[in-house]
Design an enzyme around this catalytic site. Sequence first.
Site: not given
Length: 233
Positions: A16-19, A21, A61, A64, A68, A187-188
């Site tokens: 998580d966190g690519n967007g 970044w 997911s 997603n 998305r 969270r999962l």
Amino acid sequence: MVKKPAIPRHVGLIMDGNGRWAKKRHKPRNFGHSAGMDAMIKLAAHAKELGVKYFTVYALSTENLKNRPKDELDGLFDLLRKYFSKNIKELYANGAAVKVIGDISPLPEDVKTLLSDGEKNSPKDAEFTLTFAINYGARSEIVRAAERLVAKRLDGVEITEQSFSESLDTAGLPDPDLIIRTGGEIRLSNFLLWQAAYAELYFSPVLFPDFGCDELDKALAEFSMRNRRFGGV
Ligand code: FPP
């Protein structure tokens, strides 16, 4: 004698966190996903080197895929195309296999073929398995497992924790020992909910493209300090 730190056999990774970044760099989200793919390739190689046997990455997911924007999904499919036609050769050459979990039926035909071929052509006696969770959601996987078990019951298979586990997409993989989530959320998000019953959880604030081998080392060092009791004393 110095005790060797425990190495998890199976590590799950929520990338998580690519967007965010990419946003920090005023770039489109897919620029972040591409950097994330580079980070993932390095982490998988490092994990293998350290003795991890199974590495499972949450790449898309079920939610997603529904929610998305199309251009982001197209970018993710392009990354998968590239991985499964080019990078995978290096993985095979290093004696590793790939596996895919999730419902890939709604994916573009050529991507589906690349994913299935990637699994089929994997070395049979692999010492490391990189599993991609694609259009994966634990709830949807559990429903599919229940459907499979209903069919197996007709052949006399009893419903037990073991037969249920063997009906999940992850059949053949041990449960994850450690699940890492980057990007700051705690969270999962529908990842390996059945399998994570006794997993150790590690949450890092680092955005995924910046989560390098040193960060994985930190997660594994913390894992080795955890006291896993599995309900015992
Ligand atoms: C959960 O966050 C995280 C995932 C399902 C991973 C998704 C990862 C990508 C789309 C990037 C793929 C990376 C590569 C290298 C191919 P969430 O945002 O879906 O869940 P949340 O809404 O609960 O935070």
